[in-house]
Motif scaffolding. Structure first.
Motif, mmCIF file in Angstrom:
data_model
loop_
_atom_site.group_PDB
_atom_site.id
_atom_site.type_symbol
_atom_site.label_atom_id
_atom_site.label_comp_id
_atom_site.label_asym_id
_atom_site.label_seq_id
_atom_site.Cartn_x
_atom_site.Cartn_y
_atom_site.Cartn_z
ATOM 1 N N ALA A 175 0.837 -1.207 0.000
ATOM 2 C CA ALA A 175 0.000 0.000 0.000
ATOM 3 C C ALA A 175 0.870 1.253 0.000
ATOM 4 O O ALA A 175 0.606 2.210 -0.735
ATOM 5 C CB ALA A 175 -0.933 -0.012 1.207
ATOM 6 N N LEU A 176 1.924 1.218 0.825
ATOM 7 C CA LEU A 176 2.876 2.339 0.857
ATOM 8 C C LEU A 176 3.541 2.500 -0.499
ATOM 9 O O LEU A 176 3.709 3.601 -1.013
ATOM 10 C CB LEU A 176 3.964 2.049 1.893
ATOM 11 C CG LEU A 176 3.774 2.578 3.294
ATOM 12 C CD1 LEU A 176 4.899 2.078 4.185
ATOM 13 C CD2 LEU A 176 3.769 4.103 3.266
ATOM 14 N N ARG A 177 3.909 1.362 -1.065
ATOM 15 C CA ARG A 177 4.670 1.336 -2.297
ATOM 16 C C ARG A 177 3.856 1.895 -3.464
ATOM 17 O O ARG A 177 4.392 2.493 -4.383
ATOM 18 C CB ARG A 177 5.047 -0.109 -2.526
ATOM 19 C CG ARG A 177 6.055 -0.478 -3.479
ATOM 20 C CD ARG A 177 7.303 0.329 -3.531
ATOM 21 N NE ARG A 177 7.934 -0.194 -4.709
ATOM 22 C CZ ARG A 177 8.859 -1.126 -4.707
ATOM 23 N NH1 ARG A 177 9.367 -1.547 -3.588
ATOM 24 N NH2 ARG A 177 9.318 -1.604 -5.812
ATOM 25 N N ALA A 178 2.518 1.679 -3.413
ATOM 26 C CA ALA A 178 1.651 2.161 -4.492
ATOM 27 C C ALA A 178 1.630 3.683 -4.518
ATOM 28 O O ALA A 178 1.373 4.294 -5.552
ATOM 29 C CB ALA A 178 0.240 1.599 -4.311
ATOM 30 N N ARG A 179 1.888 4.326 -3.365
ATOM 31 C CA ARG A 179 1.832 5.796 -3.285
ATOM 32 C C ARG A 179 3.184 6.441 -3.514
ATOM 33 O O ARG A 179 3.268 7.510 -4.081
ATOM 34 C CB ARG A 179 1.290 6.212 -1.917
ATOM 35 C CG ARG A 179 -0.165 5.859 -1.821
ATOM 36 C CD ARG A 179 -0.903 6.509 -0.707
ATOM 37 N NE ARG A 179 -2.261 6.001 -0.772
ATOM 38 C CZ ARG A 179 -2.675 4.939 -0.103
ATOM 39 N NH1 ARG A 179 -1.881 4.330 0.727
ATOM 40 N NH2 ARG A 179 -3.908 4.509 -0.252
ATOM 41 N N VAL A 180 4.217 5.772 -3.039
ATOM 42 C CA VAL A 180 5.564 6.337 -3.171
ATOM 43 C C VAL A 180 6.366 5.414 -4.074
ATOM 44 O O VAL A 180 6.262 4.202 -3.953
ATOM 45 C CB VAL A 180 6.269 6.376 -1.788
ATOM 46 C CG1 VAL A 180 7.385 7.390 -1.782
ATOM 47 C CG2 VAL A 180 5.266 6.617 -0.678
ATOM 48 N N SER A 181 7.154 5.950 -4.981
ATOM 49 C CA SER A 181 8.016 5.064 -5.763
ATOM 50 C C SER A 181 9.448 5.200 -5.269
ATOM 51 O O SER A 181 9.912 6.292 -4.967
ATOM 52 C CB SER A 181 7.914 5.380 -7.252
ATOM 53 O OG SER A 181 8.628 6.542 -7.531
#
Lengths: 107, 236
Positions: A27-33
Motif C-alpha cells: 500500500a505504501l509502495r503504491a503511493r511512493v516510488s
C-alpha cells in the motif's frame, strides 16, 4: 488451556494484525516510488532480519543463551546448506544432531 | 478452485524443474517444521485444533512459535500478541520488496496472505517479474497447504510423544531459515551487514523483550551500500 478465550482472541488479533502488516508494504509502495538503490536496501534488510531471526532462535532462550545442543545442531544444518545439501537433509540433520547431543547428556 | 488450477498451469510453464524441486523441498521442510510446531503446542497444553487454526490464519512460523512459547511459559495472551506482532513487523519491509508479485483484487488479498520468509526469498532470487511471480505463488500455495497439515500431524504426534525436545525439534526452525539465507551470503557486503545485525540482535536479546532484538538488527543496514549509480536500472 488456561485463559482459553483471551488466548483465542489474541490469536485472532495476531492473524488480523499480521495481515495488516503484510498489506501495508504494498500500500505504501503504491503511493511512493522508490529508486533502485532503496530497493536493494530493502532486499538487504530482509536478509538482515532473517539472519537475526536465525541467530536468536538458534542461540537464545528467553533472555539467556540456550544450551549447546540446539546451536550445534543448527550449525551442522548451516554447514550442510552451505554445501548445497537439500532442504530436508538440512532440517533433519539439525534435529538429529540436537537429539543425539541431548541423548548424550548435552543440554 | 478453477483459478488455482489455471494458476498452477501457468506456474508449471514458467518455472524450470530445478526450481520446482527446490520449492517442493522447502514446502516439505515447512511441513516437517509444522510437525514440530504442532507437537510443541499440544505438549504445552493447547488443544489440537489451536496450532492448525493459527497456522492457517497467521501463516508466519516464528511468530506462532513465539506466541505458543510465551503463553505456555505463563505469559499473558496480550504479551504473546504484542511480541508476535513485533516479530511479524518484518512483513512491512517484505511487502515493500515484492509488491509486484502479489496480484490485484481478491487474488491480491490471498497473495498478501502468502507473504512470508520463504516466498519472499524465492521471489527475490528469480530474474524477471513472471518468474518472480510464479515462484512466489507456487511456494506460497505449497506452504499454505503444508504448514497447517504438518501442524495437525504434529498435534497428533504430540499427544503420543511427551518430550519433543528430546527429538531436537526446536533446531528445525532456525536451520530452515539459515538454509534460506545461505545463498544471499555469497555477497560479501551483505554478509558483513548481516553478521553485524546478528551481533546487535544477540546483545539486545539480553535486555529487550522477545521480538525486538530481531528489529534492532536493522541498525546494521548503513554498512550495506548498494552498487554505485552507473549500474542503476541495468540490473532488471
Amino acid at each position: 488451556m488456561r485463559n482459553a478465550v483471551p488466548t483465542l482472541v489474541a490469536m485472532l488479533a495476531l492473524a488480523g494484525g499480521t495481515f495488516l502488516l503484510r498489506l501495508s508494504g504494498p500500500a505504501l509502495r503504491a503511493r511512493v516510488s522508490f529508486p533502485q538503490r532503496v530497493e536493494k536496501l530493502l532486499e538487504a534488510s530482509t536478509v538482515v532480519l532473517l539472519a537475526a531471526l536465525t541467530a536468536t532462535a538458534a542461540l537464545t532462550e528467553g533472555h539467556a543463551l540456550a544450551g549447546a545442543a540446539r546451536p550445534l545442531g543448527v550449525l551442522v544444518g548451516g554447514l550442510l546448506a552451505w554445501r548445497k545439501a537439500p532442504f530436508l537433509v538440512v532440517v533433519l540433520a539439525a534435529a538429529g544432531v540436537t537429539a543425539l547431543l541431548r541423548l548424550a547428556g548435552v543440554s | 478452485m478453477l483459478f488455482i488450477i489455471n494458476a498452477m498451469r501457468s506456474l508449471a510453464r514458467t518455472l524450470d524443474r530445478g526450481l520446482w524441486r527446490d520449492i517442493a523441498l522447502v514446502c516439505l521442510a515447512v511441513g516437517v517444521i509444522g510437525v514440530s510446531y504442532g507437537a510443541i503446542a499440544v505438549t504445552s497444553g493447547f488443544p489440537w485444533w489451536f496450532p492448525v487454526l493459527m497456522g492457517s490464519l497467521v501463516l508466519a512460523a516464528s511468530s506462532e512459535f513465539l506466541f505458543v512459547g510465551i503463553v505456555a511459559a505463563g505469559g499473558s495472551p496480550i504479551a504473546a500478541l504484542l511480541a508476535a506482532l513485533l516479530v511479524n513487523a518484518r512483513h512491512l519491509p517484505f511487502g515493500l520488496a515484492v509488491p509486484d508479485v502479489l496480484g490485484r483484487g481478491w487474488r491480491g488479498l490471498l497473495g498478501t496472505h502468502l507473504m512470508n520468509d520463504e516466498t519472499v526469498v524465492f521471489a527475490i532470487a528469480q530474474d524477471g517479474l513472471p518468474r518472480k511471480r510464479a515462484a512466489y505463488w507456487a511456494c506460497g500455495l505449497g506452504i499454505l497447504a503444508c504448514w497447517p497439515a504438518g501442524a495437525s500431524l504434529g498435534a497428533l504426534l504430540g499427544s503420543v510423544v511427551r518430550d519433543t525436545d528430546a527429538l531436537g525439534l526446536d533446531a528445525m526452525f532456525p536451520a530452515v531459515i539459515m538454509a534460506l539465507i545461505v545463498p544471499a551470503m555469497k555477497d560479501a557486503k551483505l554478509r558483513r551487514t548481516a553478521l553485524a545485525g546478528v551481533a546487535l540482535a544477540l546483545v539486545a536479546t539480553f535486555f529487550l523483550p522477545p521480538g525486538l532484538p530481531v528489529l534492532v538488527a536493522l541498525a546494521a543496514l548503513p554498512l550495506f551500500t548498494p552498487a554505485a549509480a552507473p549500474t542503476e536500472g541495468a540490473v532488471r
